[in-house]
Enzyme design. Structure first.
Site, PDB file in Angstrom:
ATOM      1  N   GLN A 181      35.111  41.341  53.764  1.00  0.00           N
ATOM      2  CA  GLN A 181      34.695  39.977  53.442  1.00  0.00           C
ATOM      3  C   GLN A 181      34.307  39.167  54.672  1.00  0.00           C
ATOM      4  O   GLN A 181      33.639  38.136  54.548  1.00  0.00           O
ATOM      5  CB  GLN A 181      35.798  39.249  52.680  1.00  0.00           C
ATOM      6  CG  GLN A 181      35.966  39.703  51.250  1.00  0.00           C
ATOM      7  CD  GLN A 181      34.774  39.358  50.368  1.00  0.00           C
ATOM      8  OE1 GLN A 181      33.985  38.485  50.677  1.00  0.00           O
ATOM      9  NE2 GLN A 181      34.635  40.080  49.266  1.00  0.00           N
ATOM     10  N   CYS A 186      37.057  43.568  41.557  1.00  0.00           N
ATOM     11  CA  CYS A 186      37.761  44.798  41.189  1.00  0.00           C
ATOM     12  C   CYS A 186      38.937  44.537  40.257  1.00  0.00           C
ATOM     13  O   CYS A 186      39.460  45.459  39.649  1.00  0.00           O
ATOM     14  CB  CYS A 186      38.247  45.517  42.451  1.00  0.00           C
ATOM     15  SG  CYS A 186      36.920  46.114  43.508  1.00  0.00           S
TER      16      CYS A 186
END
Length: 387
Positions: A178, A324
């Site tokens: 990220q 996810c």
């Protein structure tokens, strides 16, 4: 369309798609083949490795290409565990890691390893002191993410690296997925031994990623076969996607240099607008967070998955937890770890920006958010009371 789910995946740059199409069409041979066409593909693979290494300030020999961040995180954690299990079976990580780190650790616990999960404070961060206290003689790995994918908290990687510099037998893995292209990270200064990158988080294509493995670190391969990637990751390399990843990384880093100030300003304007909505609670910490992630909790009585679909009617796209985990109806483990309470943790929403987002999107998006809250509150009979 207003796309605000860039932490789940980003839209590929047009140049990246063009690069993939060109390589896939004209340099489609197996890079391990001995004939001329295979050698051309191998040359492109080598050039992409060299370009990516230069941009990441590492050696080409330290790059292992993978199918993405999940494989790379699994490889780092399990590869270290199996390689150094005779040295020790203790691993340190945090309570807020991505599932691709947390689940491999759970699997290793079932196989006799011991894992310490460090708690975070209300700001979503661990401290170097916590890591120091948790270290043992048999600690073989510390795995701490750079930027939390749900709330954007930036972890003190350099400080943790300074602690681990005094423990040379303990390896340091950082999930950099990220942070890449949004939050700088000096790999050498931080003493990082392994880090993970995924192309589709910076406008590359899904199915391509990499694991940095510092020279001298040994890993037990997870995938056996033809011995590609210096015997570490067997399987024919996805040359087209890897070349496209190199292109995406270059463009993303250029955008960072040019537009990071504007992105920070954009996030500040978003936070100000969201904070003015009654019943809505901001979860992203005021300080020490990445410039592209904003997390907030909806008023009580509103289900986040219903809210996501309500916004979708206006072609505005946000997410709940990480992509996810978004289909699992459970409270955000990150928000729970931050101590916000189960109610707020169940109603978390994430907005994640890219350099393509504009301030002109804020007003219509906030109006749509307010309308969605009003509509759903009327349906459920909720008055937005916080619990």
């Amino acid at each position: 369309m207003i796309y605000l789910d860039n932490s789940a995946t980003t839209k590929p740059f047009p140049e990246v798609v063009d690069a993939f199409a060109t390589v896939a069409s004209h340099y489609f041979a197996n890079p391990s083949s001995l004939h001329g066409l295979g050698m051309k593909a191998e040359r492109l693979l080598r050039q992409a490795r060299e370009q990516i290494a230069a941009m990441l300030d590492v050696k080409p020999s330290e790059i292992v290409f993978t199918s993405g961040g999940t494989e790379a995180n699994n490889f780092a954690i399990k590869g270290v565990a199996w390689q150094y299990r005779r040295r020790g079976r203790h691993i340190i990580t945090t309570e807020i890691e991505h599932p691709s780190v947390a689940e491999p650790c759970r699997q290793l616990e079932e196989l006799g390893f011991e894992v310490t999960y460090l708690p975070v404070g209300p700001d979503g961060r661990v401290s170097a002191e916590q890591v120091a206290r948790a270290l043992r003689d048999d600690t073989i790995l510390v795995s701490v993410m750079h930027v939390n994918n749900e709330v954007g908290a930036v972890q003190p990687i350099e400080e943790i690296g300074a602690v681990l510099a005094r423990h040379p037998k303990t390896l340091f893995h950082v999930d950099r997925v990220q942070g890449i292209g949004k939050v700088p990270l000096d790999v050498k200064r931080c003493g990082i031994d392994l880090f993970t990158v995924s192309a589709h988080k910076f406008h590359g294509l899904r199915g391509a990623g990499l694991l940095y493995v510092r020279d001298g670190v040994r890993l037990t391969p997870l995938i056996a076969g033809g011995g590609q990637e210096r015997q570490l990751r067997s399987g024919t390399e996805n040359v087209a996607a890897i070349v496209a990843m190199a292109k995406a990384l270059r463009l993303a880093l250029e955008r960072y240099e040019r537009d990071i100030g504007r992105l920070r300003e954009l996030k500040a304007e978003w936070l100000q607008a969201l904070a003015a909505i009654p019943g809505l609670s901001i979860n992203t910490p005021e300080r020490g967070s990445a410039p592209h992630i904003i997390n907030f909790s909806l008023p009580s009585g509103i289900k986040p998955e219903v809210f996501v679909h309500e916004l979708e009617k206006s072609e505005i796209y946000v997410s709940t937890t990480s992509a996810c985990s978004s289909k699992r109806r459970a409270p955000s483990k990150t928000l729970l770890a931050m101590g916000v309470g189960e109610g707020r943790a169940e109603r978390g929403i994430r907005i994640s920006l890219s350099f393509d987002n504009r301030r002109e999107e804020i007003k219509p998006a906030v109006a749509a958010i307010q309308q969605a809250i009003k509509t759903l509150s009327e349906v459920t009979g909720s008055h937005g009371d916080e619990v």
